[in-house]
Design a protein around this motif. Structure first.
Motif, PDB file in Angstrom:
ATOM      1  N   ARG A 215       0.869  -1.171   0.081  1.00  0.00           N
ATOM      2  CA  ARG A 215       0.028  -0.049  -0.048  1.00  0.00           C
ATOM      3  C   ARG A 215       1.044   1.291  -0.149  1.00  0.00           C
ATOM      4  O   ARG A 215       2.156   1.285   0.189  1.00  0.00           O
ATOM      5  CB  ARG A 215      -0.879   0.142   1.301  1.00  0.00           C
ATOM      6  N   SER A 216       0.177   2.220  -0.029  1.00  0.00           N
ATOM      7  CA  SER A 216       1.180   3.570  -0.043  1.00  0.00           C
ATOM      8  C   SER A 216       1.040   4.368   1.346  1.00  0.00           C
ATOM      9  O   SER A 216       0.191   4.137   1.950  1.00  0.00           O
ATOM     10  CB  SER A 216       0.361   4.623  -1.286  1.00  0.00           C
ATOM     11  N   ALA A 217       2.072   5.082   1.300  1.00  0.00           N
ATOM     12  CA  ALA A 217       2.379   5.733   2.720  1.00  0.00           C
ATOM     13  C   ALA A 217       3.135   7.139   2.389  1.00  0.00           C
ATOM     14  O   ALA A 217       3.846   7.204   1.612  1.00  0.00           O
ATOM     15  CB  ALA A 217       2.927   4.937   3.589  1.00  0.00           C
ATOM     16  N   LEU A 218       2.854   8.061   3.314  1.00  0.00           N
ATOM     17  CA  LEU A 218       3.626   9.390   3.071  1.00  0.00           C
ATOM     18  C   LEU A 218       4.810   9.410   4.171  1.00  0.00           C
ATOM     19  O   LEU A 218       4.799   9.193   5.137  1.00  0.00           O
ATOM     20  CB  LEU A 218       2.567  10.500   3.663  1.00  0.00           C
ATOM     21  N   ILE A 237      -6.936   6.018   6.070  1.00  0.00           N
ATOM     22  CA  ILE A 237      -8.152   6.648   5.597  1.00  0.00           C
ATOM     23  C   ILE A 237      -9.558   6.076   5.875  1.00  0.00           C
ATOM     24  O   ILE A 237     -10.369   6.580   6.348  1.00  0.00           O
ATOM     25  CB  ILE A 237      -7.915   7.085   4.052  1.00  0.00           C
ATOM     26  N   ASP A 238      -9.540   4.878   5.283  1.00  0.00           N
ATOM     27  CA  ASP A 238     -10.689   4.115   5.586  1.00  0.00           C
ATOM     28  C   ASP A 238     -10.562   2.732   5.636  1.00  0.00           C
ATOM     29  O   ASP A 238     -11.624   1.788   5.509  1.00  0.00           O
ATOM     30  CB  ASP A 238     -12.029   4.418   4.499  1.00  0.00           C
ATOM     31  N   GLY A 239      -9.326   2.082   6.038  1.00  0.00           N
ATOM     32  CA  GLY A 239      -8.839   0.764   6.023  1.00  0.00           C
ATOM     33  C   GLY A 239      -8.710   0.124   4.669  1.00  0.00           C
ATOM     34  O   GLY A 239      -8.403  -0.968   4.779  1.00  0.00           O
ATOM     35  N   SER A 240      -8.750   0.934   3.830  1.00  0.00           N
ATOM     36  CA  SER A 240      -8.485   0.401   2.210  1.00  0.00           C
ATOM     37  C   SER A 240      -7.091   0.471   1.853  1.00  0.00           C
ATOM     38  O   SER A 240      -6.575   1.579   2.338  1.00  0.00           O
ATOM     39  CB  SER A 240      -9.534   1.017   1.329  1.00  0.00           C
ATOM     40  N   GLU A 260      -6.801   9.067  -4.461  1.00  0.00           N
ATOM     41  CA  GLU A 260      -7.960   8.510  -4.987  1.00  0.00           C
ATOM     42  C   GLU A 260      -7.937   7.052  -5.031  1.00  0.00           C
ATOM     43  O   GLU A 260      -6.904   6.234  -4.858  1.00  0.00           O
ATOM     44  CB  GLU A 260      -8.048   9.067  -6.578  1.00  0.00           C
ATOM     45  N   LYS A 261      -9.310   6.504  -4.808  1.00  0.00           N
ATOM     46  CA  LYS A 261      -9.398   5.113  -4.621  1.00  0.00           C
ATOM     47  C   LYS A 261     -10.036   4.743  -6.119  1.00  0.00           C
ATOM     48  O   LYS A 261      -9.821   3.657  -6.509  1.00  0.00           O
ATOM     49  CB  LYS A 261     -10.394   4.637  -3.729  1.00  0.00           C
ATOM     50  N   THR A 262     -11.058   5.511  -6.559  1.00  0.00           N
ATOM     51  CA  THR A 262     -11.763   5.208  -7.629  1.00  0.00           C
ATOM     52  C   THR A 262     -11.849   6.483  -8.419  1.00  0.00           C
ATOM     53  O   THR A 262     -11.609   7.375  -8.046  1.00  0.00           O
ATOM     54  CB  THR A 262     -13.207   4.562  -7.487  1.00  0.00           C
TER      55      THR A 262
END
Length: 532
Positions: A215-218, A237-240, A260-262
């Motif tokens: 996953r991505s991280a800052l 953000i929301d567990g995704s 963005e997610k979608t």
């Protein structure tokens, strides 16, 4: 209008070229360049393939770029905007017209201009441009890291952070001692965004986890291994794990990033550099992020109304400043933001009250360039490609004026030190010819066309009237004062002055204070009237 397509990160070197106006100019020693022959008469002064979509960097009062004169191959050139100052800096790969330079990137630091290798050859990934007392030279910076791809993350003073695309290394290049060292191993996203700088630290996005848990991280770093740490896991953000970064910028006190997610699920976030201080700003599809001081500006498309909107935020919530069918090119200029709304150029200081039209009737298609050094904005018009100056003299508003019309112009254009640079096609050839325009800011001059004067008998019990006359420019604002024997009369600020017995034998004058945007204030006294 259809919804905007999903935006992807800008290529790494185009990003640097687009931000060239923000680079700090550093004094360099004067060097002798190999210039190409000039035309017998008239502009443009040289004929080289300038690759207008390629990288350009402003540095030390020059504009550096890669060009091909058909003899030396693609090499590094520079210019101050005149034929005499334009030429190849050094032939890094001597030979014929096909012997192109191995370097394709440019990074400006506080301690030198760094060339970045574009071939991926081990050991010559970087070089420093040396501009001493003699001829300029390219000194390779040998390192032991294999960089088949090298991505510039951010510049921190005299150091620059790079990421390797194969070894997952985060490298720091010190321009002061021409050394390269490893900060740590970080796996970067493909086509990563680069970074934003806040308080001497670079903020960037990288991949964490492994296998199906990637996953991505800052993250942030000051160039030292011990100070390279994670700020925020996007899973929070929301567990995704599906959130991807889109854009990242920094104001003077926060870092903003969009994820963005979608195609329809976007969010705008900000951080002060701590996990607890990382918060959501808005559920907006924010694009074209721009910063001025502590304020963020961004563009948002509203699919429900089919309109583009300009929004602003200082970290908590956001405010809509403008909306239109066409709204584009937000461009920082001094402490204001210029943008195009339905063909007119507008400006704002970040509030609805200060969001006003600056110039209308010019049908601007694009703000082509802004030069913070001279605080000017240039625009591209609709007829052929019309170049105009829309803003000058800092925070004051100038008059939009057409500079020229060039049907074969190529974008982008850019401004450095009060000069506008552009390229155009040569008839019957694919080469490009540069256009150099010296644009000097014009401050309006306040003038009294027929001057102020006093009328009236000048006797006690009567009134003197101040007739201000006609003034230029039309934006001039007038204020009035009265003087008795050269001393100001308190409270007297109108066009009429009551003459009293105490004024007998004294000299009365009117004083006009004229002001106009961008102009130097003017004070004009009338001829004196002696009270009888």
């Amino acid at each position: 209008m259809r919804p905007e397509p999903r935006r992807h990160p800008v290529p790494r070197w185009s990003r640097i070229g687009a931000g060239l106006a923000a680079l700090v100019a550093v004094a360099l020693a004067t060097t002798v360049l190999t210039t190409v022959p000039t035309r017998a008469a008239g502009p443009p002064p040289l004929e080289v393939a300038l690759y207008p979509d390629d990288l350009h960097v402003a540095y030390g009062g020059h504009l550096y770029f890669y060009a091909d004169d058909g003899v030396h191959g693609r090499e590094l050139w520079r210019t101050r905007g005149t034929a005499a100052s334009t030429g190849m800096v050094v032939d890094t790969n001597p030979g014929n017209a096909s012997s192109h330079s191995p370097y394709e990137g440019l990074v400006a630091t506080d301690d030198g201009l760094i060339l970045v290798d574009g071939t991926g050859d081990v050991g010559i990934d970087f070089a420093r441009l040396e501009l001493g007392g003699g001829a300029p030279t390219i000194d390779p910076i040998v390192d032991s890291f294999s960089l088949s791809r090298h991505q510039h993350i951010a510049t921190l003073g005299d150091r620059a952070l790079f990421a390797s695309g194969t070894s997952n290394d985060l490298l720091v290049l010190d321009a002061g001692d021409s050394s390269v060292s490893r900060v740590g191993q970080v796996r970067f996203l493909s086509g990563s965004l680069g970074g934003a700088v806040l308080d001497g630290r670079a903020y960037f996005v990288r991949s964490i986890g492994s296998g199906a848990d990637i996953r991505s991280a800052l993250w942030r770093s000051n160039g030292n291994a011990g100070a390279t740490t994670q700020v925020f896991d996007f899973r929070g953000i929301d567990g995704s794990d599906a959130w991807d970064p889109v854009e990242i910028v920094a104001t003077s006190d926060r870092v903003y990033f969009t994820v963005e997610k979608t195609a329809s699920d976007y969010q705008l976030w900000s951080t002060d550099g701590t996990t607890g201080g990382t918060t959501k700003v808005a559920d907006h599809r924010a694009t074209h992020l721009r910063t001025i001081g502590k304020r963020l500006y961004y563009r948002r498309y509203d699919g429900a109304t089919d309109r583009a909107e300009l929004w602003t935020s200082t970290g908590t919530g956001s405010v809509r400043l403008a909306a239109a069918q066409s709204l584009s090119d937000p461009t920082p200029v001094a402490k204001q933001l210029a943008f195009i709304k339905n063909g007119a150029i507008w400006r704002t200081r970040g509030t609805r009250r200060t969001t006003i039209k600056t110039h209308g009737g010019i049908y601007a298609q694009q703000i082509t360039s802004a030069d913070p050094g001279t605080q000017q904005v240039f625009y591209q018009g609709t007829q052929g490609i019309e170049i105009g100056l829309a803003w000058q003299s800092g925070q004051c508003l100038g008059t939009a004026r057409k500079l020229g019309q060039y049907p074969t112009i190529h974008l982008p254009m850019w401004a450095v030190g009060g000069r506008l640079f552009a390229t155009r096609s040569r008839t019957g050839s694919g080469d490009y010819l540069p256009i150099f325009r010296q644009i000097k800011p014009r401050r309006p001059v306040i003038k009294a066309v027929d001057g102020p004067r006093l009328t009236g008998p000048g006797k006690p019990g009567t009134k003197l009237r101040l007739r201000p006359g006609r003034w230029k420019p039309s934006t001039t604002t007038l204020a009035f004062r009265w003087l008795v024997n050269g001393k100001r009369v308190k409270g007297a600020s109108g066009k009429r002055f009551p003459v009293r017995r105490a004024h007998r034998g004294k000299r009365v004058q009117g004083l006009v204070l004229a002001t106009a945007p961008c102009a130097k204030p003017v004070k004009v006294r009338t001829k004196a009237v002696r009270v009888r």
